[in-house]
Design an enzyme around this catalytic site. Structure first.
Site, PDB file in Angstrom:
ATOM      1  N   ARG A  89      42.933  -1.907  30.924  1.00 29.43           N
ATOM      2  CA  ARG A  89      44.304  -1.575  31.334  1.00 29.43           C
ATOM      3  C   ARG A  89      44.343  -0.086  31.609  1.00 29.43           C
ATOM      4  O   ARG A  89      44.075   0.727  30.718  1.00 29.43           O
ATOM      5  CB  ARG A  89      45.323  -1.926  30.255  1.00 29.43           C
ATOM      6  CG  ARG A  89      46.744  -1.454  30.595  1.00 29.43           C
ATOM      7  CD  ARG A  89      47.662  -1.620  29.393  1.00 29.43           C
ATOM      8  NE  ARG A  89      49.022  -1.166  29.656  1.00 29.43           N
ATOM      9  CZ  ARG A  89      49.478   0.063  29.416  1.00 29.43           C
ATOM     10  NH1 ARG A  89      48.657   0.993  28.919  1.00 29.43           N
ATOM     11  NH2 ARG A  89      50.717   0.387  29.655  1.00 29.43           N
TER      12      ARG A  89
ATOM     13  N   ASP B 192      46.260   3.053  31.917  1.00 28.30           N
ATOM     14  CA  ASP B 192      47.556   3.511  31.428  1.00 28.30           C
ATOM     15  C   ASP B 192      48.209   4.499  32.400  1.00 28.30           C
ATOM     16  O   ASP B 192      47.554   5.430  32.887  1.00 28.30           O
ATOM     17  CB  ASP B 192      47.368   4.192  30.066  1.00 28.30           C
ATOM     18  CG  ASP B 192      48.646   4.780  29.519  1.00 28.30           C
ATOM     19  OD1 ASP B 192      49.558   4.006  29.195  1.00 28.30           O
ATOM     20  OD2 ASP B 192      48.733   6.031  29.441  1.00 28.30           O
TER      21      ASP B 192
ATOM     22  N   GLU C 152      49.409   0.176  34.749  1.00 25.87           N
ATOM     23  CA  GLU C 152      50.812   0.469  34.446  1.00 25.87           C
ATOM     24  C   GLU C 152      51.257   1.558  35.400  1.00 25.87           C
ATOM     25  O   GLU C 152      50.604   2.597  35.514  1.00 25.87           O
ATOM     26  CB  GLU C 152      50.960   0.947  33.002  1.00 25.87           C
ATOM     27  CG  GLU C 152      52.387   1.333  32.644  1.00 25.87           C
ATOM     28  CD  GLU C 152      52.477   2.137  31.358  1.00 25.87           C
ATOM     29  OE1 GLU C 152      53.518   2.041  30.673  1.00 25.87           O
ATOM     30  OE2 GLU C 152      51.531   2.881  31.044  1.00 25.87           O
TER      31      GLU C 152
ATOM     32  N   ASP D 181      57.344  -3.924  34.351  1.00 24.50           N
ATOM     33  CA  ASP D 181      58.457  -3.498  33.506  1.00 24.50           C
ATOM     34  C   ASP D 181      59.780  -4.093  33.965  1.00 24.50           C
ATOM     35  O   ASP D 181      60.689  -4.311  33.154  1.00 24.50           O
ATOM     36  CB  ASP D 181      58.565  -1.967  33.491  1.00 24.50           C
ATOM     37  CG  ASP D 181      57.553  -1.311  32.577  1.00 24.50           C
ATOM     38  OD1 ASP D 181      57.033  -1.982  31.674  1.00 24.50           O
ATOM     39  OD2 ASP D 181      57.272  -0.107  32.763  1.00 24.50           O
ATOM     40  N   ASP D 182      59.928  -4.352  35.259  1.00 25.87           N
ATOM     41  CA  ASP D 182      61.182  -4.898  35.768  1.00 25.87           C
ATOM     42  C   ASP D 182      61.535  -6.208  35.053  1.00 25.87           C
ATOM     43  O   ASP D 182      62.687  -6.429  34.678  1.00 25.87           O
ATOM     44  CB  ASP D 182      61.090  -5.144  37.272  1.00 25.87           C
ATOM     45  CG  ASP D 182      61.368  -3.890  38.089  1.00 25.87           C
ATOM     46  OD1 ASP D 182      61.658  -2.841  37.486  1.00 25.87           O
ATOM     47  OD2 ASP D 182      61.292  -3.963  39.331  1.00 25.87           O
TER      48      ASP D 182
ATOM     49  N   HIS E 162      60.576  -7.223  32.084  1.00 25.05           N
ATOM     50  CA  HIS E 162      60.970  -6.934  30.704  1.00 25.05           C
ATOM     51  C   HIS E 162      62.389  -6.408  30.635  1.00 25.05           C
ATOM     52  O   HIS E 162      63.187  -6.841  29.789  1.00 25.05           O
ATOM     53  CB  HIS E 162      60.039  -5.905  30.072  1.00 25.05           C
ATOM     54  CG  HIS E 162      60.575  -5.368  28.778  1.00 25.05           C
ATOM     55  ND1 HIS E 162      61.412  -4.259  28.714  1.00 25.05           N
ATOM     56  CD2 HIS E 162      60.468  -5.809  27.497  1.00 25.05           C
ATOM     57  CE1 HIS E 162      61.769  -4.050  27.463  1.00 25.05           C
ATOM     58  NE2 HIS E 162      61.212  -4.969  26.709  1.00 25.05           N
TER      59      HIS E 162
ATOM     60  N   ASP F 140      55.081  -0.192  24.013  1.00 23.04           N
ATOM     61  CA  ASP F 140      56.045   0.807  24.484  1.00 23.04           C
ATOM     62  C   ASP F 140      57.477   0.370  24.225  1.00 23.04           C
ATOM     63  O   ASP F 140      58.293   1.135  23.699  1.00 23.04           O
ATOM     64  CB  ASP F 140      55.864   1.052  25.985  1.00 23.04           C
ATOM     65  CG  ASP F 140      54.869   2.153  26.284  1.00 23.04           C
ATOM     66  OD1 ASP F 140      54.681   3.038  25.424  1.00 23.04           O
ATOM     67  OD2 ASP F 140      54.257   2.133  27.360  1.00 23.04           O
TER      68      ASP F 140
ATOM     69  N   ILE G  57      58.772  -1.645  22.203  1.00 19.28           N
ATOM     70  CA  ILE G  57      59.163  -1.654  20.797  1.00 19.28           C
ATOM     71  C   ILE G  57      59.055  -0.248  20.223  1.00 19.28           C
ATOM     72  O   ILE G  57      60.015   0.306  19.680  1.00 19.28           O
ATOM     73  CB  ILE G  57      58.258  -2.605  19.977  1.00 19.28           C
ATOM     74  CG1 ILE G  57      58.321  -4.024  20.527  1.00 19.28           C
ATOM     75  CG2 ILE G  57      58.668  -2.591  18.502  1.00 19.28           C
ATOM     76  CD1 ILE G  57      57.321  -4.974  19.909  1.00 19.28           C
ATOM     77  N   GLY G  58      57.891   0.356  20.364  1.00 17.94           N
ATOM     78  CA  GLY G  58      57.609   1.621  19.696  1.00 17.94           C
ATOM     79  C   GLY G  58      58.366   2.811  20.230  1.00 17.94           C
ATOM     80  O   GLY G  58      58.510   3.815  19.517  1.00 17.94           O
TER      81      GLY G  58
END
Length: 628
Positions: A270, A272, A307, A333-334, A336, A404, A406-407
């Site tokens: 992945r 980043d 990402e 991300d959209d 989510h 991301d 959550i954190g």
């Protein structure tokens, strides 16, 4: 018959290489006048070092071939007769990021699964984990003990958050500074190989999150001997930009990708935050890196994900056979954000772009990929994205939780604590049965309620800067306008913050959590048996959608051999009368209905909420709704 290979290495432009007469050590340090190899013999007194002059060529590379360093010995580089620094491409460290590096033999580990060929992309079901908080021990070896559980759950791929050596004992890993050395606290290079080997024994792929947009703030000595590695005048969110127009710099990162894939038999990476890579060349790093991976590794399945907040699509394009040309899938991300807004009704920060049209936007995301495909984003005050409707659903990695999302909340709240159980279960069904590649975050499968906070292990001025910077990030949110409220945000440097972020495995034995786990396992079995076989050869423009005035929608996907997967979803509390145009709603095979009475609702033409229904039918002509 040729002998089966059981050990693996990857030759790299940086880092040591064993030879018949010892080892070659190399370092690109064009800005200095003298460089010495520092050697500390294993078993001798710590700090008792010997130094050997290195030789420089015209390109700024310093090198030495010597038998002075045996496997297991410590080594480093003394810069201009002063500071001794570790090797930035060391495969292992003796201690932390400030200590000497350790020479290792890549062929010392004998692989049990040397013949492993990986799995095709469409079979991927991601399980994202942070090694340090996944088990009480927080090690690679301890994670092996949970692999059978993951296989039973229906996971096909574990994705490790970054494990490259970073400052301190604990952290998320995105501030790594020794990008070739697995974190010693987790178990180092041999521990990671054991984990990958054990995963492959069970048919699990292993992905690794890698960071090529910045280095961490603690232990990065590269600027001391190679300031040309960075652009101090170009600032990113994490410091000076990396100077990718310099060949040694570019090779450092591309070699690193090949290193993980070949020497560690990792199945995928992945990449980043590729939108934060400030590349001054005409050839984007991601394009060259992905092309090199595709060129060099052809005997097994290897995949890349990325990402990128820009919603770009050039890197996830497919060839005429539907195979990825470069990157296999983009974290979406959209999807989510739409799901989160529908579940929680939050509207601050980037969620403000998804409040008014979240139902239509979610349907569009499921059918076409991105929500923002060139439209104006109010939050970012600019046009965002590129057309993605011609890409197959498998070009996108979807999730309703990740590290991301959550954190990066002030208290690391999981969705389980923010939304109703029924809505979450509906969203999980949408996630796991839709044709996009699904990702769940560790503990999500049984509804873990422990937070996953942002945590680090810095002290002194850097620790103060990180703590106060973290709290300052939330000033713009209504709940943290005043300084006193921001003091309640957990200190990322506190060990307690780290400990509280560990999975609570005892919850698996509680009835409600067992129920959630049972449902997830059922969904993933359905995905394996009914959905996965249809995810190859998906035609372009396969998705279409229709929405209601409330919180309900229908999405249809044309899959392999003209089969149509159809989702009916009502995420509102009020019932939804299905449009007359969906006269075929009762046809085909019922795959899943939640709750159970939703199947009968479909027959009556009114879908109560929250509920979801998945059906598999033959080819039908479906007209797309107006653009979102």
């Amino acid at each position: 018959m040729p002998e089966t290979r059981t050990t693996f290495d990857q030759e790299t432009s940086w880092g040591p290489r064993l030879t018949a007469s010892g080892a070659i050590f190399r370092l690109w340090a064009p800005a200095i006048e003298r460089l010495e190899l520092a050697v500390e013999k294993a078993g001798e007194k710590a700090g008792d070092r010997r130094f050997h002059d290195m030789h420089r060529d015209e390109g700024g590379w310093w090198s030495i071939e010597t038998d002075a360093v045996a496997v297991g010995d410590g080594y480093g580089f003394r810069v201009n007769g002063g500071t001794v620094v570790p090797d930035p491409a060391a495969r292992a460290q003796i201690g932390d990021v400030h200590s000497l590096s350790r020479l290792v033999d890549p062929h010392a580990y004998v692989w049990k699964t040397a013949a492993w060929k990986g799995r095709p992309w469409h079979e991927t079901v991601f399980y994202e984990m942070h090694v340090g908080t996944f088990t009480p021990e927080g090690t690679f070896d301890a994670a092996i003990g949970k692999l059978d559980y993951l296989v039973e759950t229906g996971i096909t791929c574990i994705e490790l958050m970054p494990v490259a050596q970073f400052g301190g004992q604990r952290g998320w890993g995105y501030d790594g500074v020794l990008l070739y050395a697995p974190h010693e606290v987790y178990g180092g290079e041999e521990g990671l190989k054991r984990l990958v080997d054990a995963a492959h024994e069970r048919g699990l792929m292993v992905f690794l999150d890698v960071v090529y947009n910045h280095f961490g703030p603690d232990g990065n000595y590269i600027g001391l001997y190679a300031p040309e590695f960075f652009h101090p005048e170009i600032h990113t969110a994490w410091g000076a930009a990396i100077a990718y127009e310099n060949a040694p710099v570019r090779d450092f990162m591309i070699d690193n990708a090949l290193f993980w894939l070949n020497e560690y038999r990792i199945d995928g990476l992945r990449l980043d935050a590729i939108d934060s890579i400030e590349d001054m060349t005409d050839e984007p790093l991601v394009r060259e890196l992905a092309a090199r991976v595709r060129e060099k590794i052809t005997g097994r399945h290897v995949h890349l994900t990325s990402e990128d907040a820009r919603n770009i699509a050039w890197h996830i394009q497919r060839d005429d056979k539907g195979q990825p040309l470069l990157v296999s899938g983009e974290w979406n991300d959209d999807f989510h954000h739409c799901a989160h807004v529908l579940a929680t009704h939050e509207e601050e920060g980037y969620y403000s772009d998804y409040v008014r049209n979240s139902v239509k936007q979610m349907a569009r995301s499921l059918a076409e990929g991105f929500v923002y495909q060139g439209e104006h984003s109010r939050h970012r005050d600019k046009e965002v994205g590129e057309r993605s409707d011609g890409l197959p659903p498998t070009a996108f990695v979807n999730f309703i939780q990740n590290h991301d999302q959550i954190g990066n909340r002030a208290f690391g709240d999981r969705l389980t604590d923010l939304a109703s159980r029924r809505v979450i279960e509906c969203l999980q069904a949408i996630l796991l049965l839709s044709p996009q590649i699904p990702l769940i975050f560790m503990g999500e499968e049984f509804g873990d309620t422990n937070p996953f906070c942002f945590f680090t292990d810095f002290d002194g001025d850097l620790g103060d800067l990180v703590r106060e910077g973290r709290r300052a990030e939330f000033k713009k949110f209504a709940a943290f306008h005043d300084a006193e409220s921001r003091k309640l945000i957990p200190d990322p440097n506190s060990e307690a913050t780290f400990r509280h972020s560990a999975i609570d495995w005892s919850m698996v034995d509680k009835p409600t959590n067992r129920r959630r786990l049972y449902m997830v396992r059922k969904l993933l079995q359905l995905r394996r048996d009914k959905i996965m076989p249809l995810l190859e050869d998906i035609p372009p423009h396969s998705g279409s959608y229709a929405v209601s005035d409330g919180c309900a929608f229908v999405v249809s996907w044309v899959l392999k051999s003209g089969q149509i997967l159809r989702l009916f979803a009502n995420l509102d509390d009020e019932p939804w009368t299905l449009p007359d145009t969906l006269s075929d709603r009762e046809s085909g095979e019922l795959l899943f209905a939640h709750p159970r009475h939703a199947e009968e609702d479909i027959h009556t033409g009114s879908l109560s909420g929250p509920s979801v229904v998945f059906r598999l039918t033959k080819m039908l002509q479906i007209r797309n709704a107006p653009d979102a």
